[in-house]
Scaffold this active site. Structure first.
Site, PDB file in Angstrom:
ATOM      1  N   GLU A  85       0.849  -1.082  -0.047  1.00 21.05           N
ATOM      2  CA  GLU A  85      -0.103   0.006   0.097  1.00 21.05           C
ATOM      3  C   GLU A  85       0.881   1.217  -0.052  1.00 21.05           C
ATOM      4  O   GLU A  85       1.754   1.368   0.645  1.00 21.05           O
ATOM      5  CB  GLU A  85      -0.973   0.067   1.251  1.00 21.05           C
ATOM      6  N   GLU A  93      -2.907  10.555   2.789  1.00 17.73           N
ATOM      7  CA  GLU A  93      -4.067  10.992   3.489  1.00 17.73           C
ATOM      8  C   GLU A  93      -3.846  12.326   4.356  1.00 17.73           C
ATOM      9  O   GLU A  93      -3.022  12.890   4.753  1.00 17.73           O
ATOM     10  CB  GLU A  93      -4.072   9.893   4.838  1.00 17.73           C
TER      11      GLU A  93
END
Ligand code: NAG
Ligand code: NAG
Ligand code: NAG
Ligand code: NAG
Length: 407
Positions: A120, A124
């Protein structure tokens, strides 16, 4: 399990969609899985033109489209978690998203690349912070430590449109904001365990807006307190809706398209085979001027000369530096610095908090979260605690909400 309560049913689907971000339907390092359809080209989606069949809406997701701002990821009620993912995968590539993250304490906007075996790469945004954005990565769903997040200063992180890019090759991952490199992670970086936890398998692109801290109960629950603290505290839904806007996305697949398959269970990039035939688009050998060293730029306006920043780190917090960067104190513990890949002045590798009561998250999450987590994990053949990824906290939070609702 179906509930006759509509609110609970919505929550169930919200839970499933967040699970879909965090958990994998089939982990190719554990068993044989269907091939991943490869993009094999460059795709631009302009969401100001409306919906696109190149994207899949997660269950429970309703999108609207604004003629100037693009796709609207809206959170109005506690069960909302709008999420979309690319229909196809890339095997190394470059993805740029032009977007405006969602405001609101307790809200998290996410733009991530994620593979079937839970590699991943993340951007964010915390809705209570207008001055920084977080970069992060995970290898093979390994969350033994939370020492890979970096908070980058950016003006109007959630109140203005910026273009955020991830340029991902076998040599390095480069995060950039409005064309300026802010972080470079080398394959062999110790943070990536010398390559063993370097993201290197076919990725889907996923974008979502989710609630990192639902309420006071979540804030005081040991399983979610850390996430609540990270998210800035409980959301105040009366101040909503909280909207994230994605204007456009450009995805360039460096791979050759066709089907991407894992030829063994190693999860290494060398094991990934493509059935595509490369034409002029074959960029799979390019290294995007990657430096051998990892670095973190001290300024959002730094040039992209990767590896040029000094190894200087600063232990001070929340202090402006001469280069204009701001250290962001985001967790209960003090930000940590890591000599191997921390960079110039004023930027510090920070620790994303593990749930308070480390190690007990899956064991103590009450209600549906624990059951759902265990269920998903069992279904994918993963050990229950193995698959906690960056978005797992949303599963816990939503699950707790569901637990309360069902109770
Ligand atoms: C997971 O990460 C930890 C710490 O970073 C490391 O010690 C461990 O070997 C990793 N596990 C796997 C399976 O890669
Ligand atoms: C793509 O280019 C790389 C590097 O030039 C080369 O090694 C590889 O064989 C090419 N792939 C195909 C399918 O042509
Ligand atoms: C953080 O640093 C300050 C001073 O630098 C210290 O007083 C405090 O105890 C530290 N907190 C943690 C959680 O380490
Ligand atoms: C850090 O700041 C010092 C003093 O302002 C400067 O000499 C040095 O070049 C800076 N280093 C980086 C990596 O920006």
């Amino acid at each position: 399990m179906r509930s006759t309560y509509s609110a609970a049913a919505v929550l169930v689907s919200a839970l499933q969609l967040v699970s879909a971000q965090t958990f994998t339907d089939c982990n190719p390092t554990a068993k044989t899985c269907p091939a991943d359809p490869g993009l094999g080209t460059t795709l631009t989606t302009d969401f100001t033109q409306g919906k696109s069949s190149d994207w899949t809406l997660a269950d429970g997701t309703t999108m609207s489209y604004d003629g100037s701002k693009g796709a609207v990821f809206s959170i109005a009620v506690g069960t909302d978690a709008p999420t979309i993912s690319s229909a196809k995968y890339i095997m190394f590539g470059k993805v740029s998203v032009t977007m405006e993250a969602a405001p609101g304490v307790g809200i998290v906007s996410s733009f991530i690349l994620e593979s079937d075996d839970l590699d991943e790469i993340d951007w964010e945004w915390l809705g209570g912070t207008d001055t920084s954005v977080e970069s992060n990565f995970f290898g093979k769903g390994n969350t033994t430590t939370y020492n890979r997040a970096v908070y980058h200063p950016v003006a109007q992180a959630i109140s203005a449109v910026h273009t955020y890019t991830i340029d991902w090759t076998a040599q390095s991952i480069i995060w950039s904001i409005d064309g300026n490199t802010v972080r470079t992670l080398a394959y062999a970086d110790p943070l990536a365990l010398g390559g063993a936890n370097y993201p290197q398998t076919p990725m889907k692109i996923k974008m979502g807006n989710w609630i990192g801290c639902l309420d006071a109960a979540a804030a005081s629950n040991p399983a979610t307190a850390g996430t609540c603290s990270w998210a800035g505290g409980p959301i105040d839904l009366t101040k909503g809706p909280f909207d994230m806007y994605v204007k456009s996305v450009t995805i360039q697949d460096y791979g050759c398209g066709g089907d991407y398959t894992y030829s063994d269970t190693s999860g290494s990039y060398q094991s990934i085979k493509s059935s595509g035939t490369c034409g002029s688009n074959n960029n799979s050998g390019s290294s995007s001027s990657a430096s051998a060293a990892s670095s973190v730029s001290s300024s959002a306006t730094a040039s992209s000369s990767a590896g040029s920043s000094s190894a200087t780190t600063s232990a001070s917090k929340s202090a402006s530096t001469s280069s204009g960067a701001v250290l962001v104190q985001t967790s209960a513990s003090n930000a940590t610095t890591t000599g191997s890949s921390s960079g110039g002045n004023g930027t510090t590798l920070a620790t994303t908090p593990t749930p308070t009561g480390t190690g007990s998250a899956s064991g103590t999450a009450s209600g549906a979260a624990a059951k759902s987590t265990a269920g998903s994990s069992a279904a994918t053949g993963l050990k229950p605690k193995h698959s906690y990824g960056v978005l797992d906290f949303a599963v816990i939070a939503l699950g707790l909400g569901l637990g309360y609702l069902v109770m």
